[in-house]
Design an enzyme around this catalytic site. Structure first.
Site, PDB file in Angstrom:
ATOM      1  N   GLU A   1      -5.257   1.784   2.284  1.00  0.00           N
ATOM      2  CA  GLU A   1      -4.842   0.465   3.711  1.00  0.00           C
ATOM      3  C   GLU A   1      -5.546   0.405   4.422  1.00  0.00           C
ATOM      4  O   GLU A   1      -5.985  -0.079   5.355  1.00  0.00           O
ATOM      5  CB  GLU A   1      -4.108  -0.262   2.977  1.00  0.00           C
ATOM      6  CG  GLU A   1      -3.630  -1.268   3.322  1.00  0.00           C
ATOM      7  CD  GLU A   1      -3.171  -1.617   5.113  1.00  0.00           C
ATOM      8  OE1 GLU A   1      -3.709  -2.287   5.851  1.00  0.00           O
ATOM      9  OE2 GLU A   1      -3.062  -0.502   5.544  1.00  0.00           O
ATOM     10  N   GLU A   2      -4.966   1.765   4.950  1.00  0.00           N
ATOM     11  CA  GLU A   2      -4.580   2.481   6.509  1.00  0.00           C
ATOM     12  C   GLU A   2      -5.796   2.813   6.844  1.00  0.00           C
ATOM     13  O   GLU A   2      -5.746   2.945   8.599  1.00  0.00           O
ATOM     14  CB  GLU A   2      -3.466   3.724   7.018  1.00  0.00           C
ATOM     15  CG  GLU A   2      -2.149   2.615   6.476  1.00  0.00           C
ATOM     16  CD  GLU A   2      -1.704   1.649   7.562  1.00  0.00           C
ATOM     17  OE1 GLU A   2      -2.393   1.384   8.457  1.00  0.00           O
ATOM     18  OE2 GLU A   2      -0.495   1.865   7.712  1.00  0.00           O
TER      19      GLU A   2
ATOM     20  N   ASP B   1      -0.317   4.244   1.252  1.00  0.00           N
ATOM     21  CA  ASP B   1      -0.851   5.280   2.280  1.00  0.00           C
ATOM     22  C   ASP B   1      -0.249   5.193   2.945  1.00  0.00           C
ATOM     23  O   ASP B   1       0.633   3.927   3.697  1.00  0.00           O
ATOM     24  CB  ASP B   1      -2.826   5.806   2.415  1.00  0.00           C
ATOM     25  CG  ASP B   1      -2.976   3.863   2.175  1.00  0.00           C
ATOM     26  OD1 ASP B   1      -1.728   2.857   2.008  1.00  0.00           O
ATOM     27  OD2 ASP B   1      -3.754   3.790   3.765  1.00  0.00           O
TER      28      ASP B   1
ATOM     29  N   GLU C   1       3.933  -6.469   3.492  1.00  0.00           N
ATOM     30  CA  GLU C   1       3.763  -5.676   4.745  1.00  0.00           C
ATOM     31  C   GLU C   1       5.373  -6.120   6.187  1.00  0.00           C
ATOM     32  O   GLU C   1       5.968  -7.343   5.376  1.00  0.00           O
ATOM     33  CB  GLU C   1       2.844  -6.394   6.039  1.00  0.00           C
ATOM     34  CG  GLU C   1       2.070  -5.879   5.096  1.00  0.00           C
ATOM     35  CD  GLU C   1       1.170  -4.164   5.586  1.00  0.00           C
ATOM     36  OE1 GLU C   1       2.082  -3.413   6.415  1.00  0.00           O
ATOM     37  OE2 GLU C   1       0.301  -3.903   5.627  1.00  0.00           O
TER      38      GLU C   1
ATOM     39  N   HIS D   1       3.834   3.173  12.488  1.00  0.00           N
ATOM     40  CA  HIS D   1       3.113   3.886  13.303  1.00  0.00           C
ATOM     41  C   HIS D   1       3.222   5.135  14.152  1.00  0.00           C
ATOM     42  O   HIS D   1       2.802   5.888  14.565  1.00  0.00           O
ATOM     43  CB  HIS D   1       1.611   3.127  13.377  1.00  0.00           C
ATOM     44  CG  HIS D   1       1.335   2.193  12.696  1.00  0.00           C
ATOM     45  ND1 HIS D   1      -0.641   1.752  12.791  1.00  0.00           N
ATOM     46  CD2 HIS D   1       1.851   1.959  11.454  1.00  0.00           C
ATOM     47  CE1 HIS D   1      -0.316   1.620  11.788  1.00  0.00           C
ATOM     48  NE2 HIS D   1       0.182   1.320  10.643  1.00  0.00           N
TER      49      HIS D   1
ATOM     50  N   ASP E   1       6.257   0.814   6.600  1.00  0.00           N
ATOM     51  CA  ASP E   1       5.433   0.733   6.742  1.00  0.00           C
ATOM     52  C   ASP E   1       4.798   1.553   5.706  1.00  0.00           C
ATOM     53  O   ASP E   1       4.027   2.415   5.587  1.00  0.00           O
ATOM     54  CB  ASP E   1       4.012  -0.037   8.110  1.00  0.00           C
ATOM     55  CG  ASP E   1       3.191   0.329   7.729  1.00  0.00           C
ATOM     56  OD1 ASP E   1       2.436  -0.439   6.883  1.00  0.00           O
ATOM     57  OD2 ASP E   1       2.042   0.497   8.647  1.00  0.00           O
TER      58      ASP E   1
ATOM     59  N   HIS F   1       0.981  -0.877   0.214  1.00  0.00           N
ATOM     60  CA  HIS F   1      -0.226   0.064  -0.252  1.00  0.00           C
ATOM     61  C   HIS F   1       1.200   0.955  -0.204  1.00  0.00           C
ATOM     62  O   HIS F   1       2.124   1.098   0.777  1.00  0.00           O
ATOM     63  CB  HIS F   1      -0.921  -0.195   1.266  1.00  0.00           C
ATOM     64  CG  HIS F   1      -0.073   0.043   2.492  1.00  0.00           C
ATOM     65  ND1 HIS F   1      -0.085   0.558   2.836  1.00  0.00           N
ATOM     66  CD2 HIS F   1      -0.055  -0.828   3.190  1.00  0.00           C
ATOM     67  CE1 HIS F   1       0.249   1.038   4.641  1.00  0.00           C
ATOM     68  NE2 HIS F   1       0.390  -0.719   4.702  1.00  0.00           N
TER      69      HIS F   1
HETATM   70 ZN   LIG Z   1       1.234  -1.235   6.205  1.00  0.00          ZN
END
Ligand SMILES: [Zn+2]
Length: 385
Positions: free
Chosen positions: A136-137, A74, A164, A358, A104, A72
């Site tokens: 995705e997030e 985003d 991932e 994150h 990520d 992903h």
């Molecule tokens: Zn991810």
């Protein structure tokens, strides 16, 4: 050291602020321009507003199914986080590369893109498909449009690798997720006359208490699935809002909760039990005031991933990586959708660790980038031998 081309691409990718709330089209334009400079055509699959897009490309023969590398584009926001380094610039220090999305999962995408010149030069006998998504997030939202498109393709990928962060270990399972918003509509009145009103906060508290008891029952009674840090389904309430002033019986309260289910558990069945309890409370409330209600709306939902340990894809991908470790992951991916909706055998294997995802000062280790580079090189070799 990682390949300088990988790092150059990673620098570019981190430079685009692709927080899920923003457009990813500038990043997509950069990736498409890069691919076309190597003679690779790619397709965009847009969202409804045409403000974001997935990208799909095939390198190698188009008349047979190949290996899909999926990621992903985003990232999660940096809002409220204390960064000591710029979030949207790559900073190299102490064998690490800092920046939002480094682990990520722009690191994986950078490694894959840097290998495109080799993929093109080798005559691949089995194609490599690139699938890069948006949103995705916020619940694996964007990739669903790409999956719809792939459903119409005469050839679906034979194997999917989700990059991932797993420290390059092959992961075959993660939990599914169902998130919902509960809105309790009560009846307001002066707090001195409280028994004449319907206190929405009190009813929300009973609903939240029910969910907590469900969570405890899962912990003690299961079902259980080994391989997870928490080997059972979890239920959790995350936010709650309600009331306006102490001297008013609140007519409104809402909260968000989620179920993260193991493969043996159907979250819709749990939701139905919750709905039955809510129905009983609703009748109680409506006996006082007919306008009272409890609404439960699913906000996001994605299936878990549960690939058999002895599936061919597991042996295939394990052969490509240096990390022999096994284990499940505690976060969701788009893998469950590829696997359940399209029936593509799927595993998760990518560089970096979600310990850094994150978080402020997100980084990926140079050694992880190198391991992923070796992984992709082995893949190319295998598909061209
Ligand atoms: Zn991810």
């Amino acid at each position: 050291m990682a390949n300088p081309l990988t790092l150059d691409i990673l620098r570019q990718l981190i430079g685009f602020d692709t927080t899920s709330a923003h457009s990813n089209l500038e990043l997509m334009a950069y990736v498409q321009q890069y691919l076309s400079s190597h003679g690779v055509e790619s397709q965009r699959v847009y969202n409804e507003e045409d403000s974001k897009a997935n990208l799909y490309a095939t390198i190698g023969p188009a008349d047979r199914a190949g290996v899909m590398l999926s990621g992903h584009t985003d990232t999660v926001p940096v809002t409220g986080q204390h960064w000591t380094r710029p979030a949207y610039e790559l900073t190299a220090a102490d064998g690490r590369y800092y920046g939002r999305g480094s682990t990520d999962m722009k690191g994986f995408i950078a490694v894959v893109l840097a290998a495109v010149p080799q993929m093109v030069q080798q005559p691949l006998h089995t194609p490599i498909h690139l699938a890069f998504s948006y949103d995705e997030e916020i619940g694996c939202v964007g990739v669903r449009r790409l999956i719809d498109t792939l459903q119409g393709h005469p050839l679906k990928p034979a194997v999917c690798i989700i990059g991932e962060p797993t420290n390059m270990q092959v992961v075959t399972a993660h939990k599914g997720k169902l998130a919902a918003r509960v809105t309790v509509k009560g009846k307001e009145c002066h707090s001195g006359m409280a028994p004449l009103g319907v206190n929405a906060i009190n009813y929300a508290a009973r609903l939240i208490g029910w969910l907590e008891r469900l969570a405890l029952a899962k912990k003690t009674e299961g079902p259980f699935e080994q391989g997870y840090d928490i080997p059972y389904s979890t239920v959790h309430t995350g936010t709650v809002q309600g009331g306006t002033a102490l001297n008013i019986v609140p007519n409104h309260c809402s909260f968000l909760f989620e179920i993260r289910n193991i493969a043996a558990e159907d979250p819709h069945q749990l939701l139905q039990q919750f709905r039955s309890f809510a129905d009983r409370l609703e009748s109680e409330m409506q006996a006082v005031a007919a306008e009272c209600a409890i609404e439960i709306d699913i906000t996001t939902e994605y299936p878990g991933l549960s690939t058999a340990d002895d599936a061919e894809v597991v042996a295939f991908v394990r052969n490509l990586t240096d990390n022999p470790a096994k284990g499940n992951i505690n976060f969701g991916t788009e893998g469950g959708l590829f696997s359940q909706v399209l029936g593509i055998p799927t595993v998760v294997c990518g560089p970096g660790s979600m310990d850094q995802g994150h978080k402020p000062d997100e980084f990926i280790e140079d050694s992880q980038i190198q391991q992923c580079e070796a992984f992709v090189q082995r893949l190319i070799k295998q598909l061209s031998a």
